[in-house]
Enzyme design. Structure first.
Site, PDB file in Angstrom:
ATOM      1  N   ARG A  43       0.841  -1.178   0.000  1.00 48.82           N
ATOM      2  CA  ARG A  43       0.000   0.000   0.000  1.00 48.82           C
ATOM      3  C   ARG A  43       0.883   1.235   0.000  1.00 48.82           C
ATOM      4  O   ARG A  43       1.878   1.304   0.717  1.00 48.82           O
ATOM      5  CB  ARG A  43      -0.931   0.020   1.216  1.00 48.82           C
ATOM      6  CG  ARG A  43      -2.171  -0.841   1.075  1.00 48.82           C
ATOM      7  CD  ARG A  43      -3.105  -0.270   0.018  1.00 48.82           C
ATOM      8  NE  ARG A  43      -4.363  -1.001  -0.110  1.00 48.82           N
ATOM      9  CZ  ARG A  43      -4.598  -1.937  -1.014  1.00 48.82           C
ATOM     10  NH1 ARG A  43      -3.629  -2.281  -1.847  1.00 48.82           N
ATOM     11  NH2 ARG A  43      -5.779  -2.517  -1.094  1.00 48.82           N
TER      12      ARG A  43
ATOM     13  N   GLU B 236      -2.702   7.676  -6.683  1.00 46.73           N
ATOM     14  CA  GLU B 236      -2.795   6.759  -7.824  1.00 46.73           C
ATOM     15  C   GLU B 236      -3.817   7.282  -8.826  1.00 46.73           C
ATOM     16  O   GLU B 236      -4.972   7.522  -8.464  1.00 46.73           O
ATOM     17  CB  GLU B 236      -3.176   5.355  -7.351  1.00 46.73           C
ATOM     18  CG  GLU B 236      -2.102   4.726  -6.484  1.00 46.73           C
ATOM     19  CD  GLU B 236      -2.342   3.249  -6.206  1.00 46.73           C
ATOM     20  OE1 GLU B 236      -3.330   2.680  -6.727  1.00 46.73           O
ATOM     21  OE2 GLU B 236      -1.530   2.660  -5.476  1.00 46.73           O
TER      22      GLU B 236
ATOM     23  N   HIS C 108      -0.041  -0.729 -10.106  1.00 47.54           N
ATOM     24  CA  HIS C 108      -0.849  -1.470  -9.123  1.00 47.54           C
ATOM     25  C   HIS C 108      -1.370  -2.785  -9.718  1.00 47.54           C
ATOM     26  O   HIS C 108      -2.567  -3.071  -9.726  1.00 47.54           O
ATOM     27  CB  HIS C 108      -2.018  -0.612  -8.627  1.00 47.54           C
ATOM     28  CG  HIS C 108      -2.495  -0.986  -7.261  1.00 47.54           C
ATOM     29  ND1 HIS C 108      -2.945  -0.083  -6.339  1.00 47.54           N
ATOM     30  CD2 HIS C 108      -2.576  -2.190  -6.640  1.00 47.54           C
ATOM     31  CE1 HIS C 108      -3.298  -0.679  -5.225  1.00 47.54           C
ATOM     32  NE2 HIS C 108      -3.091  -1.982  -5.387  1.00 47.54           N
TER      33      HIS C 108
END
Length: 357
Positions: A261, A290, A309
């Site tokens: 994370r 993000e 990701h």
């Protein structure tokens, strides 16, 4: 029993329905499911905050309309806010097909007597393999060499001693977090010949030792590790767990990997550490924002490997997520305890009522 399969373009509605059909095949006739599908736009559109929840896809009004008459919803990304839950009085269960129900307002679900489950470990093999891939790419400059070669540059200089990479064989690798993903990473690293250290205040020391891993304090891990890989869950306790002070403990030239994370890591010191050589390489799959903005300082920092990701992005993960979620729905409808309850205070008695008060 109407079940809404609120899938997306990864854990698709058809995968959810197939897993549910297999799991619920032997239920009595009055519980025979009737399915309704909803396809949310993720990952073609980024997830983000919706109402009172984070990392969600779609809109509250869209979900409220799709939930009409549904008692159960299986989903990965649907935004279960206070507004949605309050507007869906027939809803009794939300089965979330991801490692944590961050798209659900748990307090609201609990107040309304709605059981919530989640799917821990669904992407553990995929995320562990990806973390190892990031390590190797950063340690051996694989992505840099690939990009340069495609641009007509032959990086023979990477064979110079000063530019040479490091090996996992014989390296000390520190894992910050030792859950399902960290444990698989440790197994692979041990096969490579690495010495593996772990920091996790919630891990069972005996189980960690049985894996051939040394459980140590965070500062000791950082001082000793040639490579550090983050695998902790993001909480208020772990936010910026690795900050400037912790980064200063790393040996010169160490490699840092974050595929867990973005909030675990303070990104601000990283460009300077890379340019000075204090940090040898950085590999990232997650970010504080993000996607990162165009002027993100790490875009032009040296020795950085990035991915958007993708650690959990395997077809097996999607099927595993659907199967774990379907099993929880089966337990719910059979009146059995959930294996992965997010709000265990919602008891079988109140969750199996025909409708909520």
């Amino acid at each position: 029993m109407r079940i809404l399969a609120a899938g997306d373009h990864f854990v698709r509605p058809d995968l959810l329905r197939a897993a549910l059909a297999a799991e619920l095949a032997d239920l009595p006739g009055e519980l025979t499911p009737e399915f309704r599908d909803l396809t949310l736009p993720w990952p073609h559109e980024p997830f983000g905050p919706v109402g009172t929840v984070i990392e969600a896809s779609g809109t509250e009004d869209q979900l409220i309309e799709a939930l009409e008459g549904a008692g159960i919803c299986v989903t990965q990304m649907a935004p279960f806010t206070e507004k949605v839950i309050a507007a869906s009085p027939g809803l009794r269960m939300i089965a979330v097909s991801r490692g944590g129900p961050v798209n659900v307002d748990l307090a609201a679900a609990t107040r309304h007597g709605v059981a919530v489950s989640f799917a821990p470990g669904r992407n553990a093999p995929a995320a562990a393999e990806f973390a190892i891939g990031l390590m190797l790419a950063a340690m051996r400059r694989i992505t840099t060499a690939d990009a340069d070669l495609k641009n007509g540059v032959w990086r023979g200089d990477f064979y110079a001693y000063e530019e040479g990479g490091i090996e996992l064989d014989g390296a000390t690798v520190g894992l910050v977090g030792y859950g399902a993903i960290g444990r698989i990473v440790a197994r692979v690293l041990t096969a490579f010949g690495s010495r593996v250290l772990a920091h996790d205040p919630y891990a069972d020391p005996a189980a960690v030792r049985a894996d051939g891993v040394e459980l140590v304090g965070l500062d000791d891990l950082l001082r000793a590790s040639n490579v550090v890989s983050l695998h902790a869950r993001l909480t208020t306790e772990t936010h910026h767990l690795i900050d400037a002070d912790k980064l200063a403990l790393l040996p010169e030239g160490a490699v840092l990997v974050n595929s867990a994370r973005g909030g675990l890591l303070d990104y601000a010191p990283l460009p300077g550490l890379l340019r000075s050589g204090r940090l040898g390489a950085l590999a990232l799959d997650v970010y504080d924002v993000e996607p990162p903005p165009a002027d993100w300082p790490l875009h032009d920092a040296p020795n950085v490997v990035t991915a958007p990701h993708l650690a959990g992005a395997t077809r097996q993960t999607a099927h595993r997520a659907a199967a774990i979620t379907a099993a929880e729905v089966g337990r719910f409808l059979r009146g059995e305890p959930l294996a992965h309850p997010a709000n265990p205070e919602v008891t079988p008695d109140n969750r199996l009522k025909e409708s909520r008060p």
